[in-house]
Write an enzyme that holds these catalytic residues in place. Structure first.
Site, PDB file in Angstrom:
ATOM      1  N   HIS A 135      45.108  -5.101  -8.009  1.00  0.00           N
ATOM      2  CA  HIS A 135      45.725  -4.983  -6.684  1.00  0.00           C
ATOM      3  C   HIS A 135      47.212  -4.634  -6.816  1.00  0.00           C
ATOM      4  O   HIS A 135      47.721  -3.751  -6.110  1.00  0.00           O
ATOM      5  CB  HIS A 135      45.578  -6.284  -5.899  1.00  0.00           C
ATOM      6  CG  HIS A 135      44.206  -6.514  -5.339  1.00  0.00           C
ATOM      7  ND1 HIS A 135      43.134  -6.822  -6.136  1.00  0.00           N
ATOM      8  CD2 HIS A 135      43.737  -6.462  -4.058  1.00  0.00           C
ATOM      9  CE1 HIS A 135      42.060  -6.964  -5.376  1.00  0.00           C
ATOM     10  NE2 HIS A 135      42.394  -6.750  -4.117  1.00  0.00           N
TER      11      HIS A 135
ATOM     12  N   HIS B 183      45.028 -14.498  -9.817  1.00  0.00           N
ATOM     13  CA  HIS B 183      45.856 -13.998 -10.922  1.00  0.00           C
ATOM     14  C   HIS B 183      46.970 -14.972 -11.257  1.00  0.00           C
ATOM     15  O   HIS B 183      47.421 -15.756 -10.413  1.00  0.00           O
ATOM     16  CB  HIS B 183      46.484 -12.645 -10.565  1.00  0.00           C
ATOM     17  CG  HIS B 183      45.513 -11.511 -10.554  1.00  0.00           C
ATOM     18  ND1 HIS B 183      44.946 -11.006 -11.705  1.00  0.00           N
ATOM     19  CD2 HIS B 183      45.001 -10.784  -9.526  1.00  0.00           C
ATOM     20  CE1 HIS B 183      44.132 -10.005 -11.388  1.00  0.00           C
ATOM     21  NE2 HIS B 183      44.148  -9.862 -10.075  1.00  0.00           N
TER      22      HIS B 183
END
Length: 351
Positions: A115, A172
């Site tokens: 992303h 993450h």
């Protein structure tokens, strides 16, 4: 790495504690940062405003995500939502409690963040394109300077929000999103110097798509033969995700690979299919505006199509086909349809 991971988990816990009121916004930011937004929104807009920018967007998005896949297979990055359950770093102490949301349970490795990498690369392309357009139109020096500051600050703010959102949802660690942003900008800068992408033939599109696909699959098979399971993360996602329905096959490495290959191949087809739709209407502002509007509507309808992942082979094939169709809609189908409609009305008036 455990110490670095523990710092990341601590930051995630801090964000979830202090900014819980913004959870829905963080989820929106993560969703918008996905490359899906580039293919279904940014590309059709730019294609009918400035075609070269749209072409660069797709190349940066596809090649960047392909590199992201290879890097993830090489780096074996953990994700917070499963690492916190499996690590022995905390010893006899209780591990921090990380809250999960519906977009937490991605099934691929975590480093670098796709992303962050995708949004940074695409954002870099759009900012440099906007500045290039301003320079070509001989924007006053002071206004151009202010525009530079505004756009780069805006991109920086967007990337900060993307990074925060990916850490907040426990998908993450901080170092993964930072490396993703840096990698994305590098890919975008490299392609800003490539001119051949604007004149690539359909044959070259086919060859590049085939090469990227074969290389990735071959790399997977090679490491599999050496005893390395590159799909090790799927089991972890299924084991540690709080809700089985949150584990989506469309976040798996091969699903991402097939989507990107379909997008690149679709771009090649869309640019080179003989259509004969170049006419006096095609360069007018109303025509372009109409193409953008119709394309966005049709792409949202296409996006509503979902496929069962019970049969993975069929799921991957349909994902490839859907991605190919998504690029054909704004490049060929919509301009062609509107052109035929306008020419048909003109013939009726003349008859």
């Amino acid at each position: 790495m455990d110490l670095l991971h523990s710092w990341g988990v601590s930051l995630a816990v801090h964000l979830q504690t202090e900014y819980s009121a913004y959870e829905s916004w963080f989820q929106v930011v993560s969703s918008v940062a996905d490359l899906h937004t580039t293919f279904f929104i940014f590309f059709p807009i730019w294609f009918h405003l400035k075609r070269d920018v749209a072409i660069k967007l797709i190349w940066v998005a596809v090649i960047g995500d392909w590199f992201n896949l290879v890097l993830k297979w090489v780096l074996f990055g953990e994700r917070p939502y499963w690492w916190v359950h499996e690590t022995k770093f905390y010893g006899t102490d209780a591990a921090p409690a990380l809250r999960q949301v519906p977009i937490t349970c991605e099934t691929g490795p975590g480093s670098p963040s796709g992303h962050a990498m995708g949004s940074a690369g695409v954002g870099y392309v759009m900012v440099t394109a906007a500045l290039s357009i301003a320079a070509q139109r001989k924007c006053p020096v002071l206004l151009y300077w202010l525009l530079q500051i505004l756009l780069w600050m805006l991109l920086g703010l967007v990337e900060l929000l993307v990074c925060m959102s990916r850490v907040y949802v426990a998908a993450h660690f901080p170092h993964q999103v930072i490396s993703g942003v840096i990698s994305g900008i590098i890919v975008a800068e490299v392609f800003s110097r490539q001119q051949w992408i604007y004149r690539a033939s359909l044959h070259r599109y086919f060859n590049v798509t085939l090469f990227l696909l074969v290389f990735a699959v071959g790399f997977y098979v090679l490491l599999k033969a050496l005893g390395v399971d590159l799909l090790w993360t799927l089991e972890k996602a299924q084991k540690w995700c709080n809700h089985p329905t949150w584990v989506h096959m469309d976040t798996s490495p091969f699903a991402s690979l097939l989507r990107n290959m379909g997008s690149l191949f679709g771009l090649g087809l869309g640019l080179h299919l003989p259509n004969g739709f170049e006419n006096k209407y095609s360069r007018s502002a109303p025509f372009r505006t109409g193409c953008i509007g119709v394309s966005l509507v049709l792409l949202q309808l296409l996006d509503s199509l979902t496929f069962s992942s019970n049969n993975q082979a069929i799921f991957y094939v349909l994902s490839f086909a859907k991605s190919t169709a998504a690029l054909l809609v704004p490049t060929t189908l919509v301009p062609g349809g509107i052109s035929l409609l306008l020419l048909g009305k003109k013939d009726e008036k003349n008859s």
